[in-house]
Write a protein that holds these residues in place. Structure first.
Motif, short mmCIF file in Angstrom:
data_model
loop_
_atom_site.label_atom_id
_atom_site.label_comp_id
_atom_site.label_asym_id
_atom_site.label_seq_id
_atom_site.Cartn_x
_atom_site.Cartn_y
_atom_site.Cartn_z
N TYR A 1 0.86 -1.19 0.00
CA TYR A 1 0.00 0.00 0.00
C TYR A 1 0.89 1.23 0.00
CZ TYR A 1 -3.16 3.67 1.42
OH TYR A 1 -3.86 4.84 1.46
N LEU A 2 0.52 2.22 -0.81
CA LEU A 2 1.22 3.49 -0.79
C LEU A 2 0.27 4.59 -1.21
CD1 LEU A 2 2.88 4.49 -3.95
CD2 LEU A 2 2.67 2.02 -3.71
N GLU A 3 0.67 5.80 -0.94
CA GLU A 3 -0.05 6.98 -1.38
C GLU A 3 0.94 7.81 -2.17
OE1 GLU A 3 -1.30 8.53 2.38
OE2 GLU A 3 -2.91 7.06 2.57
N THR A 4 0.50 8.34 -3.31
CA THR A 4 1.40 9.08 -4.18
C THR A 4 0.59 10.00 -5.09
OG1 THR A 4 3.21 8.86 -5.79
CG2 THR A 4 1.43 7.25 -5.96
N PRO A 5 1.15 11.15 -5.48
CA PRO A 5 0.45 11.98 -6.45
C PRO A 5 0.26 11.26 -7.79
CG PRO A 5 2.16 13.25 -5.36
CD PRO A 5 2.35 11.81 -4.96
N SER A 6 1.24 10.43 -8.17
CA SER A 6 1.17 9.71 -9.45
C SER A 6 2.00 8.43 -9.34
CB SER A 6 1.74 10.58 -10.58
OG SER A 6 1.99 9.80 -11.73
N LEU A 7 1.35 7.28 -9.49
CA LEU A 7 2.09 6.02 -9.45
C LEU A 7 3.08 5.96 -10.60
CD1 LEU A 7 2.67 3.25 -8.27
CD2 LEU A 7 0.77 2.36 -9.65
N GLU A 8 2.66 6.40 -11.76
CA GLU A 8 3.55 6.36 -12.93
C GLU A 8 4.80 7.21 -12.70
OE1 GLU A 8 0.21 7.14 -13.09
OE2 GLU A 8 -0.42 5.15 -13.75
N ALA A 9 4.62 8.40 -12.14
CA ALA A 9 5.77 9.27 -11.86
C ALA A 9 6.64 8.68 -10.76
CB ALA A 9 5.31 10.68 -11.47
N ALA A 10 6.03 8.09 -9.74
CA ALA A 10 6.80 7.47 -8.66
C ALA A 10 7.61 6.30 -9.18
CB ALA A 10 5.86 7.01 -7.54
N GLN A 11 7.02 5.47 -10.04
CA GLN A 11 7.75 4.34 -10.63
C GLN A 11 8.86 4.84 -11.55
OE1 GLN A 11 4.17 2.34 -12.13
NE2 GLN A 11 4.75 0.54 -10.93
N ALA A 12 8.57 5.84 -12.35
CA ALA A 12 9.59 6.38 -13.26
C ALA A 12 10.75 7.00 -12.48
CB ALA A 12 8.97 7.41 -14.20
N GLY A 13 10.41 7.70 -11.41
CA GLY A 13 11.46 8.28 -10.58
C GLY A 13 12.38 7.22 -10.00
N MET A 14 11.79 6.14 -9.52
CA MET A 14 12.61 5.05 -8.96
C MET A 14 13.41 4.35 -10.06
SD MET A 14 12.57 5.03 -5.74
CE MET A 14 13.33 3.45 -5.38
N ALA A 15 12.82 4.17 -11.23
CA ALA A 15 13.51 3.49 -12.33
C ALA A 15 14.76 4.26 -12.75
CB ALA A 15 12.57 3.32 -13.52
N ALA A 16 14.78 5.56 -12.50
CA ALA A 16 15.93 6.39 -12.87
C ALA A 16 17.04 6.35 -11.83
CB ALA A 16 15.47 7.83 -13.08
#
Length: 129
Positions: free
Chosen positions: A60-75
């Motif tokens: 479970y998480l809370e985030t403004p954007s899952l896609e942006a959070a995943q992309a940020g981590m992928a970088a």
């Protein structure tokens, strides 16, 4: 992230190999500090993992954007290392764990439904006998 950005609740499921549960729990008892900082810096808020004894993992998480959070981590380099190490813990996973999870659909959230009620219908609970 600013305090005015709405947070989306995300719940997901993965399956940890039962024979790897002790090591999986051990790894998550002391996540690398740079991984913790990267998660926080890329928008993963109120992030928790729950696991059953058969290996069913719910995140479970809370985030403004899952896609942006995943992309940020992928970088990040630390995420590349973490996902490479953690991938071997999961059953039938063709993608890194942070991309290959099954996202669950939210069907109820108490605070949302309470907020949608007209204020006259919200009553104080009666004390228990």
């Amino acid at each position: 992230m600013t305090s005015t950005e709405p947070l989306h609740r995300v719940c997901f499921q993965l399956q940890v190999k039962p024979e790897r549960l002790p090591e999986y729990r051990e790894r998550h008892a002391a996540v690398w500090p740079e991984m913790l900082r990267a998660l926080a810096d890329t928008g993963w808020r109120n992030y928790s993992l729950f696991i059953r004894d058969d290996g069913l993992l719910i995140g479970y998480l809370e985030t403004p954007s899952l896609e942006a959070a995943q992309a940020g981590m992928a970088a990040t380099e630390v995420n590349t290392r973490w996902q490479a190490e953690m991938g071997e813990f999961f059953v039938d996973l063709d993608l890194p764990p942070d991309q290959g999870f099954l996202q669950l659909t939210e069907v109820f959230h108490l605070e949302d439904q309470l907020a949608a009620l007209p204020t006259a219908t919200i009553a104080e609970p009666e004390p228990l006998p």
